[in-house]
Scaffold this motif. Structure first.
Motif, PDB file in Angstrom:
ATOM      1  N   VAL A   4       0.838  -1.198   0.000  1.00 40.39           N
ATOM      2  CA  VAL A   4       0.000   0.000   0.000  1.00 40.39           C
ATOM      3  C   VAL A   4       0.873   1.249   0.000  1.00 40.39           C
ATOM      4  CG1 VAL A   4      -1.698   1.325   1.317  1.00 40.39           C
ATOM      5  CG2 VAL A   4      -1.971  -1.142   1.079  1.00 40.39           C
ATOM      6  N   LYS A   5       1.949   1.229   0.783  1.00 42.64           N
ATOM      7  CA  LYS A   5       2.871   2.376   0.815  1.00 42.64           C
ATOM      8  C   LYS A   5       3.529   2.564  -0.552  1.00 42.64           C
ATOM      9  CE  LYS A   5       6.464   4.517   3.468  1.00 42.64           C
ATOM     10  NZ  LYS A   5       7.050   4.643   4.765  1.00 42.64           N
ATOM     11  N   THR A   9       2.348   6.567  -3.914  1.00 41.56           N
ATOM     12  CA  THR A   9       2.857   7.681  -4.704  1.00 41.56           C
ATOM     13  C   THR A   9       2.269   7.745  -6.105  1.00 41.56           C
ATOM     14  OG1 THR A   9       4.753   6.330  -5.345  1.00 41.56           O
ATOM     15  CG2 THR A   9       5.032   7.788  -3.454  1.00 41.56           C
ATOM     16  N   VAL A  10       2.142   6.606  -6.764  1.00 46.35           N
ATOM     17  CA  VAL A  10       1.675   6.595  -8.151  1.00 46.35           C
ATOM     18  C   VAL A  10       1.058   5.222  -8.440  1.00 46.35           C
ATOM     19  CG1 VAL A  10       3.865   5.828  -9.143  1.00 46.35           C
ATOM     20  CG2 VAL A  10       2.349   7.219 -10.514  1.00 46.35           C
ATOM     21  N   LEU A  11       0.155   5.167  -9.424  1.00 44.03           N
ATOM     22  CA  LEU A  11      -0.441   3.891  -9.800  1.00 44.03           C
ATOM     23  C   LEU A  11       0.628   2.898 -10.241  1.00 44.03           C
ATOM     24  CD1 LEU A  11      -3.548   4.962 -11.916  1.00 44.03           C
ATOM     25  CD2 LEU A  11      -3.574   3.933  -9.656  1.00 44.03           C
ATOM     26  N   TYR A  41      -9.888  -4.232  -3.126  1.00 38.06           N
ATOM     27  CA  TYR A  41     -10.114  -2.877  -2.621  1.00 38.06           C
ATOM     28  C   TYR A  41      -9.949  -1.807  -3.704  1.00 38.06           C
ATOM     29  CZ  TYR A  41     -10.006  -4.840   2.092  1.00 38.06           C
ATOM     30  OH  TYR A  41     -10.271  -5.564   3.220  1.00 38.06           O
ATOM     31  N   LYS A  42      -9.733  -2.242  -4.938  1.00 41.88           N
ATOM     32  CA  LYS A  42      -9.582  -1.341  -6.091  1.00 41.88           C
ATOM     33  C   LYS A  42      -8.347  -0.440  -5.983  1.00 41.88           C
ATOM     34  CE  LYS A  42     -13.765  -2.232  -7.905  1.00 41.88           C
ATOM     35  NZ  LYS A  42     -13.869  -3.405  -8.678  1.00 41.88           N
ATOM     36  N   PHE A  43      -7.334  -0.887  -5.234  1.00 37.34           N
ATOM     37  CA  PHE A  43      -6.067  -0.167  -5.175  1.00 37.34           C
ATOM     38  C   PHE A  43      -5.174  -0.550  -6.340  1.00 37.34           C
ATOM     39  CE2 PHE A  43      -6.381   0.025  -0.289  1.00 37.34           C
ATOM     40  CZ  PHE A  43      -7.075   1.209  -0.348  1.00 37.34           C
ATOM     41  N   LEU A  44      -5.465  -1.676  -6.947  1.00 40.42           N
ATOM     42  CA  LEU A  44      -4.639  -2.204  -8.031  1.00 40.42           C
ATOM     43  C   LEU A  44      -5.553  -2.550  -9.197  1.00 40.42           C
ATOM     44  CD1 LEU A  44      -1.711  -2.969  -8.640  1.00 40.42           C
ATOM     45  CD2 LEU A  44      -2.161  -5.217  -7.701  1.00 40.42           C
ATOM     46  N   ASP A  45      -5.377  -1.825 -10.303  1.00 45.48           N
ATOM     47  CA  ASP A  45      -6.229  -2.020 -11.475  1.00 45.48           C
ATOM     48  C   ASP A  45      -5.402  -1.725 -12.721  1.00 45.48           C
ATOM     49  OD1 ASP A  45      -8.164  -2.064 -13.439  1.00 45.48           O
ATOM     50  OD2 ASP A  45      -9.491  -0.625 -12.458  1.00 45.48           O
TER      51      ASP A  45
END
Length: 149
Positions: A4-5, A9-11, A41-45
């Motif tokens: 997560v950290k 900063t950027v996708l 959690y839609k943090f990675l797409d």
């Protein structure tokens, strides 16, 4: 929390997260679970990454360069093709890059060859490059340039 950290900063793409966590020494099972949770959690797409990447760099690169860079970053070919299916190089973009490269230099066949190589290295097709060069020649408006084709 490391993933997560890293995403903060950027996708990032799934491949980038996987490589990052593997480099940190995490077990494959843990990495797979973390990636699934991040997707949940839609943090990675990867699709959102590809769309954002194209929006960011469409004024700098042509379609083939964008395709290569996305594939290099681990975006699947299907997502890349779907993202780039609507992409069309706008004449203003290539004209701006060409004008920037030429600057105030005298327009010579050698300079145009150099510009062609530059634009090709940026991923623009030769049809797009030739059209831009023809527009540039006609903008200058010299009969001397007609014999260069």
């Amino acid at each position: 929390s490391k993933a997560v950290k890293y995403l903060d900063t950027v996708l990032k793409t799934t491949k980038q997260i996987r490589e990052y966590l593997n480099k940190k020494g995490y077990d494959k099972l843990v990495v797979d679970n973390v990636i699934e949770k991040l997707k949940e959690y839609k943090f990675l797409d990867d699709e959102a990454f590809a769309e954002a990447y194209v929006r960011t760099y469409q004024n700098k690169y042509g379609k083939s360069m964008l395709r290569n860079k996305l594939i290099e970053k681990g975006v699947s070919k299907i997502i890349v093709e779907n993202t780039l299916s609507d992409y069309e190089c706008q004449d203003e973009i290539i004209d701006k890059l060409l004008s920037k490269k030429i600057g105030t230099k005298e327009l010579t066949p050698e300079l145009l060859a150099k510009c062609t190589r530059f634009l090709a290295s940026r991923g623009f097709s030769f049809d797009e490059i030739n059209s831009a060069i023809k527009r540039k020649k006609s903008h200058i408006g010299g009969e001397n340039y007609e014999s260069w084709n």
